[in-house]
Design a protein around this motif. Structure first.
Motif, PDB file in Angstrom:
ATOM      1  N   ASP A  43     -17.244   1.541  47.891  1.00 16.84           N
ATOM      2  CA  ASP A  43     -17.459   2.601  46.893  1.00 16.84           C
ATOM      3  C   ASP A  43     -18.595   2.985  45.761  1.00 16.84           C
ATOM      4  O   ASP A  43     -19.421   2.235  45.550  1.00 16.84           O
ATOM      5  CB  ASP A  43     -16.199   2.622  46.282  1.00 16.84           C
ATOM      6  N   ALA A  44     -17.905   3.669  44.850  1.00 11.66           N
ATOM      7  CA  ALA A  44     -18.886   4.287  43.988  1.00 11.66           C
ATOM      8  C   ALA A  44     -19.237   3.123  43.214  1.00 11.66           C
ATOM      9  O   ALA A  44     -20.244   3.185  42.221  1.00 11.66           O
ATOM     10  CB  ALA A  44     -17.896   4.969  42.814  1.00 11.66           C
ATOM     11  N   SER A  45     -18.493   2.013  42.592  1.00 16.73           N
ATOM     12  CA  SER A  45     -18.298   1.065  42.422  1.00 16.73           C
ATOM     13  C   SER A  45     -19.168  -0.177  42.597  1.00 16.73           C
ATOM     14  O   SER A  45     -20.460  -0.934  42.170  1.00 16.73           O
ATOM     15  CB  SER A  45     -17.727  -0.184  41.593  1.00 16.73           C
ATOM     16  N   VAL A  46     -19.225  -0.086  44.036  1.00 20.60           N
ATOM     17  CA  VAL A  46     -20.877  -0.807  44.576  1.00 20.60           C
ATOM     18  C   VAL A  46     -22.234  -0.118  44.449  1.00 20.60           C
ATOM     19  O   VAL A  46     -23.148  -0.255  44.581  1.00 20.60           O
ATOM     20  CB  VAL A  46     -20.479  -1.415  46.373  1.00 20.60           C
ATOM     21  N   ALA A  47     -22.385   1.176  45.358  1.00 16.69           N
ATOM     22  CA  ALA A  47     -22.521   2.247  45.147  1.00 16.69           C
ATOM     23  C   ALA A  47     -23.632   2.094  44.172  1.00 16.69           C
ATOM     24  O   ALA A  47     -24.787   2.337  43.838  1.00 16.69           O
ATOM     25  CB  ALA A  47     -22.637   3.580  46.018  1.00 16.69           C
ATOM     26  N   ARG A  48     -22.942   2.251  42.866  1.00 17.42           N
ATOM     27  CA  ARG A  48     -24.097   2.223  41.454  1.00 17.42           C
ATOM     28  C   ARG A  48     -24.356   1.059  41.040  1.00 17.42           C
ATOM     29  O   ARG A  48     -24.971   1.078  39.672  1.00 17.42           O
ATOM     30  CB  ARG A  48     -22.739   3.070  40.423  1.00 17.42           C
TER      31      ARG A  48
END
Length: 170
Positions: A43-48
């Protein structure tokens, strides 16, 4: 001894604050990571997260698994809004901004907002990481947050001395 008790008491209070702020539904709130990061779930939390940090955490998770220890990411990248919410809740709980900053950073100083920090668990994983984290460049940053890790050394290097709490960085 009293100082150690105060740090432990504060750390436990911070855990309670974060747990209540993040909810217990099993779904990760916006800006938070899912409990597992195994390549299949993104998700964005991991991707960021900083790519080097993300790689180091994944390598540590694999090595810990080989030792029979499960490492979970409980928090990672956070939006400025989510970090502000956590900070505001800490101010309300602790009664002052100075006290709150011991446990929760402002959005301007949070390594979570920049994707440069992860919170890990459970307790047996934290014990494993305290012994092996530096092998992956992962270091506990704050003495009162045993779950907070950042890339702070080269893999196999020595971690810098921990700051007493978040006020050492503000």
């Amino acid at each position: 001894m009293t100082s150690s008790r105060a740090v432990l008491s504060g750390a436990l209070a911070a855990v309670a604050l974060l747990a209540s702020a993040c909810g217990t539904t099993g779904a990760a709130p916006e800006g938070e990571l899912p409990a597992r990061v195994d390549g299949a779930r993104q998700d964005a939390s991991v991707a960021r997260l900083d790519p080097d940090l993300r790689s180091a955490v994944r390598a540590a998770m694999r090595a810990a698994r080989e030792d029979g220890v499960r490492v979970e990411i409980t928090s990672g990248w956070r939006s400025r809004e989510h970090q502000q919410r956590l900070y505001d809740e800490a101010v309300a709980r602790y009664g002052s901004e100075d006290e709150a900053r011991r446990y929760v950073a402002t959005p301007d100083s949070s390594a979570h907002v920049t994707g440069d920090a992860v919170d890990l668990g459970p307790t047996d994983a934290l014990s494993w990481l305290s012994q092996h984290g530096a092998d992956f460049g992962l270091c506990q940053t704050f003495a009162n947050e045993m779950w907070h890790y950042e890339l702070a050394t080269t893999p196999g290097g020595r971690c810098p001395e921990m700051l007493l709490d978040g006020t050492g960085r503000s």
